[in-house]
Design a protein around this motif. Sequence first.
Motif, PDB file in Angstrom:
ATOM      1  N   MET A   1       0.841  -1.177   0.000  1.00 27.01           N
ATOM      2  CA  MET A   1       0.000   0.000   0.000  1.00 27.01           C
ATOM      3  C   MET A   1       0.886   1.239   0.000  1.00 27.01           C
ATOM      4  O   MET A   1       1.757   1.412   0.833  1.00 27.01           O
ATOM      5  N   ALA A   2       0.673   2.140  -0.944  1.00 26.43           N
ATOM      6  CA  ALA A   2       1.471   3.358  -1.058  1.00 26.43           C
ATOM      7  C   ALA A   2       0.970   4.405  -0.075  1.00 26.43           C
ATOM      8  O   ALA A   2      -0.227   4.606   0.089  1.00 26.43           O
ATOM      9  N   SER A   3       1.912   5.049   0.567  1.00 32.86           N
ATOM     10  CA  SER A   3       1.560   6.088   1.530  1.00 32.86           C
ATOM     11  C   SER A   3       1.578   7.446   0.841  1.00 32.86           C
ATOM     12  O   SER A   3       2.422   7.720   0.002  1.00 32.86           O
ATOM     13  N   ASN A   4       0.637   8.303   1.200  1.00 33.22           N
ATOM     14  CA  ASN A   4       0.595   9.664   0.678  1.00 33.22           C
ATOM     15  C   ASN A   4       1.110  10.653   1.699  1.00 33.22           C
ATOM     16  O   ASN A   4       0.940  11.855   1.541  1.00 33.22           O
ATOM     17  N   GLU A   5       1.750  10.159   2.752  1.00 32.21           N
ATOM     18  CA  GLU A   5       2.225  11.037   3.808  1.00 32.21           C
ATOM     19  C   GLU A   5       3.730  11.197   3.758  1.00 32.21           C
ATOM     20  O   GLU A   5       4.452  10.304   3.350  1.00 32.21           O
ATOM     21  N   ARG A   6       4.173  12.368   4.211  1.00 30.79           N
ATOM     22  CA  ARG A   6       5.596  12.623   4.364  1.00 30.79           C
ATOM     23  C   ARG A   6       6.045  11.960   5.662  1.00 30.79           C
ATOM     24  O   ARG A   6       5.319  11.973   6.639  1.00 30.79           O
ATOM     25  N   THR A   7       7.261  11.410   5.661  1.00 31.46           N
ATOM     26  CA  THR A   7       7.773  10.691   6.814  1.00 31.46           C
ATOM     27  C   THR A   7       9.090  11.306   7.251  1.00 31.46           C
ATOM     28  O   THR A   7      10.012  11.426   6.447  1.00 31.46           O
ATOM     29  N   LYS A   8       9.181  11.693   8.512  1.00 32.73           N
ATOM     30  CA  LYS A   8      10.429  12.231   9.041  1.00 32.73           C
ATOM     31  C   LYS A   8      11.461  11.108   9.123  1.00 32.73           C
ATOM     32  O   LYS A   8      11.162  10.007   9.562  1.00 32.73           O
ATOM     33  N   VAL A   9      12.684  11.415   8.695  1.00 31.04           N
ATOM     34  CA  VAL A   9      13.777  10.451   8.683  1.00 31.04           C
ATOM     35  C   VAL A   9      14.780  10.850   9.752  1.00 31.04           C
ATOM     36  O   VAL A   9      15.209  12.001   9.798  1.00 31.04           O
ATOM     37  N   SER A  10      15.166   9.905  10.596  1.00 32.82           N
ATOM     38  CA  SER A  10      16.108  10.242  11.670  1.00 32.82           C
ATOM     39  C   SER A  10      17.478   9.594  11.502  1.00 32.82           C
ATOM     40  O   SER A  10      18.399   9.917  12.239  1.00 32.82           O
ATOM     41  N   SER A  11      17.629   8.685  10.515  1.00 26.85           N
ATOM     42  CA  SER A  11      18.939   8.081  10.273  1.00 26.85           C
ATOM     43  C   SER A  11      19.052   7.656   8.815  1.00 26.85           C
ATOM     44  O   SER A  11      18.046   7.449   8.130  1.00 26.85           O
ATOM     45  N   CYS A  12      20.286   7.506   8.361  1.00 23.29           N
ATOM     46  CA  CYS A  12      20.539   7.069   6.982  1.00 23.29           C
ATOM     47  C   CYS A  12      20.045   5.646   6.728  1.00 23.29           C
ATOM     48  O   CYS A  12      19.778   5.282   5.591  1.00 23.29           O
ATOM     49  N   GLN A  13      19.950   4.839   7.779  1.00 23.13           N
ATOM     50  CA  GLN A  13      19.469   3.477   7.616  1.00 23.13           C
ATOM     51  C   GLN A  13      18.037   3.450   7.074  1.00 23.13           C
ATOM     52  O   GLN A  13      17.606   2.451   6.518  1.00 23.13           O
ATOM     53  N   GLU A  14      17.325   4.551   7.237  1.00 28.15           N
ATOM     54  CA  GLU A  14      15.945   4.639   6.757  1.00 28.15           C
ATOM     55  C   GLU A  14      15.852   5.051   5.294  1.00 28.15           C
ATOM     56  O   GLU A  14      14.765   5.057   4.724  1.00 28.15           O
ATOM     57  N   LEU A  15      16.984   5.410   4.683  1.00 25.63           N
ATOM     58  CA  LEU A  15      16.992   5.897   3.307  1.00 25.63           C
ATOM     59  C   LEU A  15      17.580   4.866   2.355  1.00 25.63           C
ATOM     60  O   LEU A  15      18.443   4.082   2.734  1.00 25.63           O
ATOM     61  N   MET A  16      17.120   4.924   1.100  1.00 28.84           N
ATOM     62  CA  MET A  16      17.711   4.107   0.054  1.00 28.84           C
ATOM     63  C   MET A  16      17.682   4.890  -1.248  1.00 28.84           C
ATOM     64  O   MET A  16      16.914   5.847  -1.398  1.00 28.84           O
ATOM     65  N   ALA A  17      18.541   4.499  -2.172  1.00 34.40           N
ATOM     66  CA  ALA A  17      18.600   5.168  -3.463  1.00 34.40           C
ATOM     67  C   ALA A  17      17.215   5.202  -4.094  1.00 34.40           C
ATOM     68  O   ALA A  17      16.493   4.215  -4.080  1.00 34.40           O
TER      69      ALA A  17
END
Length: 83
Positions: A1-17
């Motif tokens: 399910m795709a989210s339409n909300e913005r999500t706060k990121v607190s670490s690089c582990q939460e990010l991907m290319a």
Amino acid sequence: MASNERTKVSSCQELMAGDAIEAFCKNTLVHRGPVTDTAPEHGLFWILDIVTGGRRLLDVSEFEIVRLPQHYHEVLVGSAHGG
């Protein structure tokens, strides 16, 4: 399910290319674009910044980072490449 909300990121582990992000400093948007690479062991990641027009290395601890909903990905990538 795709989210339409913005999500706060607190670490690089939460990010991907490919993640579309915005970076804020004192509630002011300073960078926006797709993530191109991460260095989670250093708390750093790179984006193609459509605000400043170049590739930027960002430190998660220096900004409030927000991941944008998935539908922003195509818009940001097209803008970053001049499309």
